[in-house]
Design a protein around this motif. Structure first.
Motif, PDB file in Angstrom:
ATOM      1  N   LYS A   4      -8.200   1.769  -5.939  1.00  0.00           N
ATOM      2  CA  LYS A   4      -7.231   0.691  -6.168  1.00  0.00           C
ATOM      3  C   LYS A   4      -7.373  -0.405  -5.114  1.00  0.00           C
ATOM      4  CE  LYS A   4      -2.253  -0.020  -6.890  1.00  0.00           C
ATOM      5  NZ  LYS A   4      -0.912   0.634  -6.887  1.00  0.00           N
ATOM      6  N   TYR A  21       0.846  -1.187   0.000  1.00  0.00           N
ATOM      7  CA  TYR A  21       0.000   0.000   0.000  1.00  0.00           C
ATOM      8  C   TYR A  21       0.889   1.247   0.000  1.00  0.00           C
ATOM      9  CZ  TYR A  21      -4.247   2.702   0.990  1.00  0.00           C
ATOM     10  OH  TYR A  21      -5.314   3.555   0.901  1.00  0.00           O
ATOM     11  N   ASN A  25      -4.278  10.332   1.634  1.00  0.00           N
ATOM     12  CA  ASN A  25      -3.613   9.215   0.972  1.00  0.00           C
ATOM     13  C   ASN A  25      -4.574   8.048   0.764  1.00  0.00           C
ATOM     14  OD1 ASN A  25      -1.008   7.869   0.083  1.00  0.00           O
ATOM     15  ND2 ASN A  25      -1.595   6.500   1.763  1.00  0.00           N
ATOM     16  N   ASN A  31      -6.232   6.367  -2.855  1.00  0.00           N
ATOM     17  CA  ASN A  31      -6.016   4.967  -3.236  1.00  0.00           C
ATOM     18  C   ASN A  31      -7.229   4.069  -3.024  1.00  0.00           C
ATOM     19  OD1 ASN A  31      -2.961   4.741  -3.890  1.00  0.00           O
ATOM     20  ND2 ASN A  31      -3.005   5.918  -1.972  1.00  0.00           N
TER      21      ASN A  31
END
Length: 675
Positions: A529, A501, A522, A526
């Motif tokens: 994903k 990650y 952050n 993400n």
């Protein structure tokens, strides 16, 4: 003595020294006749009038027994009697005791002339309940769940002083044993429409009634067969401890037993409301509020059965990562009632917002704040600090008490540790260590090895408290948070992110709030994903070897606080998964069949469970959940929606009943089972 048709009178006397009473009762056979007199000691006495019911109907000829549970001893049966045709008995001249819990049980009986041999009830009393008691399906369910970790069919109720106090005090949150219906807490606005607890209780009550007033439906044997038990009480005790086992079988039997009458949309049961859909489990829980509780970070119990927790923000404020009014310290009594002041909690000493920094020693409560202070209180909430340190400190996160009395604190902002030798809050000393990177949580094992999670990286730092210059670094998940030490000295580490990650870049010296902001950004970047989130659990040996890594990958979303129960089962906060997880610990023999060490046993979710940081096990075997955050946009937006601007922090602390084995608090060193 009252005499009449409604009750059968039984007179007993109870000695304060219960060992003497046991010797006496071993000689005198308890009778079900009209009156039995056992010589009473000179002490305050009370009378219990009990009524046994099932689905609102009286149970005659039921065997009712009065029991006393005292710390560390199997329960003692003090008296027994048989109900009359209206379901009543009276037990008089019961001597009060200073340290113990009374409870009533009933077995069998007659309903409208028909035997119900498998129907059993229970009512656990707190010190304020000394008059009319109703034994029915709901009082049985509400009594079992808060004490399930201490109850078995052979020994009855068996627990420590604090365990018995907590368990018996929480019964009234679920039920009112004097009225035979629900308690005030489970019906209040923070609970009733936010969880399935009331519906689960009513569904179980209706199922229990299949062996009582509803035995005419012919499904009592089916209910008992699901758990391979011989009584309703045995079935419910088993289910309280493992509420996720065969929950679909129980629900399917309920729908079969209570079908919709022709042309109706309400099932044929008097227990309303009931569940309409298969539950994920039959766990019972309540949310507790007040005393400044809002966005709790860490949860800790003291040796008086009081719960302490530092709060990120102040309730009612529009606090978040842009503008904030920090919270104080919350204190709850053994029943979950708030003792700390409303809104502010305990916030003198200049405290302004507390994250993971809450710890309890033998005589003090320690909190570390976002605004670079370490507050210290006595166990009554009196301010003793702030603590004094021999140098500059930054924002503080985790704090822990070592078995030798030292107190260690994580300076998350300045990458250093702070030690208070012997727990003297006036003599704090800064300890510089290699490898610290945003130290978050700290735990000290029974050999005085200090373990620190570095949430700015992917390591745990280990060193001996007497030689901090000799450090080792152990690789775990990314952004490790909470630490838990089991009875064998193994260390379990929860992490926000799994290997691979993207790691957020936190500037040196950034404040704790700035770190939150960067980390959230952050994760937002993400999330597509990693649609299932990220995070894991690592098991380390007492020597620092990695025994099991990448546990719960793909199952947990931002692992956080870790707690161990009295048989080394692991509980971990599932922050973005909203709730927590129960994991098989080092002893596989106590785990469900087919579940191995480190594997998921069950994930708990509910409308009253929000974004969880900490999980803490109490002395009765109940699990406490810190609702840390709630509406994330209210926290991160610089101009939040006014409708939700006060909802960024989590609402209250939730207790989930009966699913763990009791421990001995406060948590100092490795987890301790009751003596």
């Amino acid at each position: 003595m009252h005499r009449g048709d409604d009750f059968q009178d039984i007179r007993i006397g109870l000695f304060n020294k219960m060992k003497s009473l046991r010797n006496l009762l071993s000689i005198i056979a308890l009778s079900v006749g009209p009156t039995v007199v056992v010589s009473a000691a000179s002490a305050e006495t009370f009378t219990l009038k009990a009524s046994v019911q099932t689905d609102g109907k009286p149970v005659g000829s039921a065997e009712v027994s009065l029991w006393l549970a005292q710390p560390g001893e199997a329960s003692t049966r003090l008296a027994e009697a048989t109900t009359n045709k209206t379901g009543g008995v009276v037990i008089q001249d019961i001597n009060e005791v200073e340290d113990g819990v009374f409870y009533l049980r009933s077995i069998g009986g007659l309903v409208e002339g028909v035997k119900i041999p498998h129907f059993e009830t229970l009512a656990v009393l707190n010190p304020d309940q000394r008059s009319n008691i109703i034994l029915n399906e709901l009082t049985t369910i509400g009594s079992i769940w808060p004490v399930a970790g201490m109850f078995d069919m052979q020994n009855g109720l068996l627990g420590s002083t604090n365990g018995l106090l907590i368990g018996s005090s929480h019964v009234s949150n679920l039920v009112d044993v004097e009225r035979g219906t629900f308690g005030h807490t489970v019906l209040n606005g923070t609970n009733l429409t936010k969880s399935e607890t009331v519906g689960r209780m009513n569904t179980l009550a209706a199922l229990s009634a299949l062996c009582g007033a509803q035995q005419k439906r012919g499904l009592c044997a089916d209910f008992l067969a699901i758990g391979d038990n011989s009584s309703t009480l045995d079935t419910l005790v088993q289910l309280a401890k493992r509420p996720f086992v065969k929950n679909d079988d129980f629900f399917n039997l309920f729908t079969k037993a209570y079908p919709f009458p022709k042309g109706e949309e309400r099932r044929d049961t008097d227990f309303l409301p009931y569940l309409s859909y298969v539950p994920t489990d039959f766990a019972l829980m309540v949310r507790l509020v007040g005393g400044g509780t809002y966005s709790p970070g860490r949860l800790m119990f003291d040796d008086r059965a009081q719960l302490w927790s530092g709060q990120n923000w102040m309730p009612g404020s529009q606090s978040g990562l842009e503008k904030a009014i920090g919270g104080g310290v919350t204190r709850l009594d053994a029943s979950g009632r708030a003792l700390s002041p409303p809104l502010t909690g305990y916030n003198d000493q200049g405290l302004d917002g507390i994250g993971w920094g809450t710890a309890v020693s033998s005589d003090k409560v320690w909190v570390g704040t976002f605004n670079k202070k370490i507050g210290v209180f006595d166990l009554d909430g009196k301010a003793l600090g702030p603590a004094q340190v021999n140098g500059e400190i930054g924002g503080i996160q985790g704090i822990a008490t070592a078995p030798n009395g030292d107190v260690w604190a994580c300076d998350n902002q300045l990458n250093q540790m702070i030690r208070f030798p012997g727990g003297d809050h006036t003599k704090g000393e800064i300890v510089k260590l290699d490898g610290l990177k945003r130290p978050f949580a700290v735990a000290v094992d029974n050999d005085n090895f200090v373990w620190v999670s570095n949430n700015g990286g992917m390591t745990v730092t280990r060193f001996h408290g007497d030689t901090p210059e000799k450090v080792s670094q152990i690789n775990v998940g990314i952004g490790p948070r909470g630490l838990g030490i089991d009875s064998k000295g193994n260390v379990w580490v929860g992490a926000n992110m799994s290997p691979g990650y993207p790691v957020p870049k936190i500037p040196a010296g950034a404040s704790i709030i700035d770190e939150f902001r960067i980390s959230l950004a952050n994760m937002k970047k993400n999330e597509k994903k990693y649609p299932n989130g990220s995070g894991n659990l690592t098991m380390l040996s007492s020597k620092g070897d990695v025994l099991k890594a990448n546990l719960l990958n793909g199952q947990i979303s931002a692992g956080w606080g870790v707690s161990i129960d009295g048989q080394d089962t692991v509980f971990i906060g599932n922050f973005f998964g909203t709730g927590f997880m129960q994991v098989c610990g080092q002893d596989q023999k106590v785990c469900p069949d087919g579940v191995e060490t480190g594997q998921l046993i069950h994930a708990y979710k509910s409308g009253v469970l929000e974004k969880t940081t900490d999980i803490m096990v109490d002395d009765a075997g109940n699990v406490w959940n810190a609702n840390n955050w709630n509406v994330v946009p209210a926290l991160v937006e610089d101009n939040p929606d006014r409708v939700t601007a006060t909802m960024g922090g989590g609402d209250g602390i939730v207790v989930i009943y009966g699913i763990a084995k009791p421990v001995t608090n406060p948590l100092i060193g490795a987890v301790r089972s009751p003596d």
